[in-house]
Design an enzyme around this catalytic site. Structure first.
Site, PDB file in Angstrom:
ATOM      1  CG  ASP A  10      -1.710   1.226   1.411  1.00 36.73           C
ATOM      2  OD1 ASP A  10      -2.881   1.206   1.016  1.00 36.73           O
ATOM      3  OD2 ASP A  10      -1.183   2.242   1.934  1.00 36.73           O
ATOM      4  CG  ASP A 106      -3.719   3.699  -2.884  1.00 35.69           C
ATOM      5  OD1 ASP A 106      -4.585   2.880  -3.196  1.00 35.69           O
ATOM      6  OD2 ASP A 106      -3.824   4.451  -1.907  1.00 35.69           O
ATOM      7  CD  GLU A 107      -5.406  -0.910  -0.875  1.00 35.15           C
ATOM      8  OE1 GLU A 107      -5.393  -1.394   0.249  1.00 35.15           O
ATOM      9  OE2 GLU A 107      -6.466  -0.695  -1.511  1.00 35.15           O
TER      10      GLU A 107
END
Lengths: 410, 114
Positions: A10, A106-107
């Site tokens: 993350d 974003d992960e």
């Protein structure tokens, strides 16, 4: 059989970190990425660590953030830059494993099973990953590790993000020990409304949920209830799909409107524009759809109003003027006359467009040729190069949305 | 088992359409790069190819040359006439057409035709 090694990486304050990496003068300062504070979408999309230290949170209105920290630096989102950075990070992960699953911008999940001889222990591999990402993109990443995707997600969200070393490992042996004391809202898949429902039956933490009979949760909330029970016990049947873009089931658009839309004409105009957009995207993929889904949400998000309905078309199509009447029909039948703040249209049941259909009906062929030509013009000269006159009316969103990604500046 | 239980992360993933299409492009570019990757020719293979070429040239035998470049894969068939070491080219005479000049750097396999 060797245990699985699944990572969830993350990126910390992703949008704000990308901005700080691009402009070193922002480093160490409270930075918040947000839309136009004057408009509805002037909410904080990401806040840097320094901004968070002042209590600024994602989802907060910009004016409130300004009150908490008067010297906060607001930056307009640049979605294309964030997507580019996310792709760069995917490339870095692929240097470690060919099994990478981007879960959001974003992960990303990475399967590092069986790579001990290449990268050392999972912790060492995580350290190498974090260092490489930091060196190449300037972004700090946190990694949760598990034997499945759920454990990795829980390890990241509940522990790695809160620890200085930015890494945490959960496995089947320690899952209950670490997660069961946590409040039930921390469990993946439990939203604030489900927290209320669970509290009502006496469930306060994840352990309480895990100890309930699976069948009872199934009876109360169907598949979602069963899934919560599995998640509470750290069981996950998901497989890490390496194809980052698996076969698409539908094409859809949702938009939060800049203000409450009360007049029927205005809402229907936005629906027309969105139908056009959905059809254009479906056609670009060489497909047609068989089911139209319309969703409208009221302006009070705490007391949700609105509806979500779908209808199957008599024949598969991606033609705006065939789909729009169905959208209108759904809207007029289910709209409760309350102000609308968010709308969404999707077309599912996608099948490849077949030339055979063209030959059946001359009008159909004409309409398809027209739509194709319009699509080509827009592709070459932009979305606003050719538009319906209705888009010049008050309330239209075409020009507002053009050139944006995810409703934000590209 | 319901799809949501079988693939809860596949069902809940939140991706912008623009991000998805760029990921597809990235995956496609990787696939192409992997499939059109130039094989590495080591010293031993080069020597073997040179030996075959010399033998074919001395005996007037036909060779089949397979090349790979950015345009894809090509096969040539003909009798080797000479090797231009300056330009690193192999000149062959084909049965029907004119003499061909083939870049030696692009050769991935070289065999004598039966």
């Amino acid at each position: 059989m060797p245990e699985k090694v699944i990572f969830l990486a993350d990126m910390e304050s992703f949008y704000a970190s990308v901005e700080s990496a691009r402009d070193p003068s922002l480093r160490g300062k409270p930075v918040a990425v947000c839309g136009d504070p004057a408009l509805r979408h002037g909410i904080i999309l990401a806040a840097s660590r320094e901004a968070k230290a002042h209590g600024i949170k994602t989802g907060q209105p910009a004016w409130e953030a300004r009150r908490m920290c008067p010297w906060v630096i607001f930056i307009h989102p640049r979605m294309q830059a964030y997507i580019d950075c996310s792709l760069q990070i995917t490339e870095i992960f692929k240097q470690f494993s060919d099994r990478v699953f981007p879960y959001s911008i974003d992960e990303q999940f990475i399967d590092l099973t069986g790579s001990t001889k290449l990268f050392g222990t999972p912790r060492q591999a995580a350290e190498q990953l974090m260092e490489k990402i930091r060196n190449e993109t300037g972004i700090r990443c946190r990694i949760g590790m598990g034997e499945n995707m759920l454990q990795a997600k829980m390890a990241c969200d509940c522990f790695a993000k809160k620890r200085a070393e930015a890494f945490f490992e959960l496995n089947s042996a320690n899952y209950a020990h670490f997660t069961w004391p946590l409040p039930v809202g921390s469990l993946f898949g439990v939203g604030h409304r489900m927290v209320k429902n669970l509290n009502r039956i006496g469930v306060r933490n994840i352990g309480h949920l895990a100890r309930l009979p699976r069948g009872m949760l199934g009876r109360l909330w169907g598949v979602n209830g069963e899934l919560l029970w599995l998640n509470a016990r750290g069981i996950d049947y998901s497989t890490l799909e390496t194809n980052s873009a698996p076969g698409q089931k539908g094409v859809g658009h949702t938009a939060t409107l800049p203000r409450d839309y009360r007049r029927q004409g205005e809402i229907e105009l936005v629906l027309l524009e969105m139908t056009e957009e959905v059809c254009a995207r479906t056609r670009r993929q060489g497909k047609v759809g068989s089911t139209v889904h319309l969703y409208c949400k009221g302006s009070d998000f705490d007391f949700p109003t609105g509806f979500s309905r779908q209808k199957t078309l008599p024949e598969s199509t991606a033609n705006t003027m065939k789909i729009y009447p169905v959208v209108l029909d759904l809207f007029r039948r289910h709209w409760d006359r309350k102000p609308v703040r968010a709308v969404g249209i999707s077309l599912s049941g996608l099948t490849p467009f077949r030339q055979l259909q063209l030959a059946l009906n001359a009008d159909y062929e004409k309409a398809e040729a027209l739509a194709e030509a319009a699509g080509q013009v827009r592709k070459r000269f932009g979305k606003t190069s050719l538009f319906r006159a209705a888009s010049l009316k008050v309330g239209a969103q075409l020009f507002e949305r053009a050139g944006k990604i995810g409703g934000h500046d590209s | 088992m319901s799809e949501k239980i079988r693939s809860q992360f596949g069902c809940s993933k939140m991706m912008l359409p623009e991000h998805c299409s760029m990921l597809r492009e990235q995956a496609l570019a990787e696939y192409r790069a992997e499939n059109n990757r130039f094989p590495e020719t080591d010293e031993q293979l080069r020597e073997e190819q040179q030996y075959i070429l010399d033998e074919a040239r001395a005996g007037g035998k036909t060779v089949i040359i397979k090349t790979l470049n950015s345009n894809g894969c090509n096969h040539y068939m003909g009798i080797p006439l000479r090797c231009d070491s300056t330009g690193n080219k192999i000149i062959i005479r084909t049965e029907t057409g004119p003499d061909l000049s083939i870049s030696a750097a692009e050769v991935v396999s070289l065999t004598i035709a039966d």
